[in-house]
Design a protein around this motif. Structure first.
Motif, short mmCIF file in Angstrom:
data_model
loop_
_atom_site.label_atom_id
_atom_site.label_comp_id
_atom_site.label_asym_id
_atom_site.label_seq_id
_atom_site.Cartn_x
_atom_site.Cartn_y
_atom_site.Cartn_z
N THR A 28 0.83 -1.20 0.00
CA THR A 28 0.00 0.00 0.00
C THR A 28 0.87 1.26 0.00
OG1 THR A 28 -1.77 -1.17 1.14
CG2 THR A 28 -1.84 1.24 1.22
N GLY A 31 2.47 1.56 -3.38
CA GLY A 31 1.48 2.00 -4.35
C GLY A 31 1.22 3.49 -4.25
N ALA A 162 0.84 1.61 -10.40
CA ALA A 162 0.59 2.11 -9.05
C ALA A 162 -0.75 1.63 -8.50
CB ALA A 162 0.65 3.64 -9.04
N ILE A 165 -0.55 -2.18 -7.67
CA ILE A 165 0.19 -2.44 -6.42
C ILE A 165 -0.61 -1.95 -5.22
CG2 ILE A 165 2.26 -1.79 -5.12
CD1 ILE A 165 3.80 -2.01 -7.76
N LEU A 166 -1.24 -0.79 -5.33
CA LEU A 166 -2.05 -0.26 -4.24
C LEU A 166 -3.19 -1.22 -3.88
CD1 LEU A 166 -2.70 2.10 -2.31
CD2 LEU A 166 -4.09 3.07 -4.15
#
Length: 190
Positions: A28, A31, A162, A165-166
């Motif tokens: 998190t 991200g 991004a 991954i977040l």
């Protein structure tokens, strides 16, 4: 009524919950960092693409000379050469590669949006066709916006990375929370 197998799985999940939590926090944070630095994230995507293309090229060469024989060998070697050239191009011209990949992505989104809208219209008699049409329309619009935005190559690919991954981080955090609050501990934990 609990079984021994379920108790073992519950025990193992509770035992590993801290790892899920840690991985969720790290992903998190990473991200969010990538969201705040989209050009860096895009550059990362280009270098990952270059590395994967180089690996693909080497694997094609290995296949060409270790697995195949005859005329097919040279096709695999040619593919290996093309993969290596694409990887080299990505490393030596990351901005041009970002432009090419972003334009390809935009065209794919436009085509996918048109196909989805067309399918929705074909299946108008089915409930929920409007949502499919809306999804296609939004995909089409996203592709057009990406295609006409002059600065899109500097943020679009990074945004995709991004956000992915977040959401992976949020997924792990949710899983850790579920284990803690919803999944009862096994009798071995008590």
């Amino acid at each position: 009524m609990r079984t021994v197998g379920n108790d073992i799985v519950r025990h193992q999940l509770h035992e590993n919950r801290k790892w899920y939590l840690s991985l969720g926090v790290l992903l998190t944070l990473f991200g969010v960092f990538l969201l705040l630095s989209l050009p860096f994230a895009t550059l990362s995507v280009i270098f990952i693409f270059g590395v994967l293309m180089m690996i693909g090229g080497v694997l094609h060469f290995i296949a060409a000379f270790k697995i195949f024989s005859g005329g097919f060998r040279w096709f695999w070697a040619l593919f290996g050469l093309l993969y290596l050239a694409a990887g080299y191009y990505a490393f030596t011209t990351p901005v041009k590669t970002a432009i090419v990949l972003t334009n390809i992505l935009a065209v794919v989104l436009i085509i996918a949006g048109v196909i989805r809208m067309f399918n929705a219209l074909l299946f108008r008699v089915m409930q929920g066709w409007g949502w499919t049409f809306l999804s296609g329309l939004l995909t089409f619009i996203a592709g057009v916006v990406i295609l006409i935005s002059p600065d899109a190559p500097f943020w679009v690919l990074g945004l995709f990375l991004a956000v992915d991954i977040l959401f992976q981080g949020i997924n792990y955090l949710s899983f850790a929370s579920y284990i803690k609050h919803q999944l009862p501990k096994s009798s071995a934990d008590e």
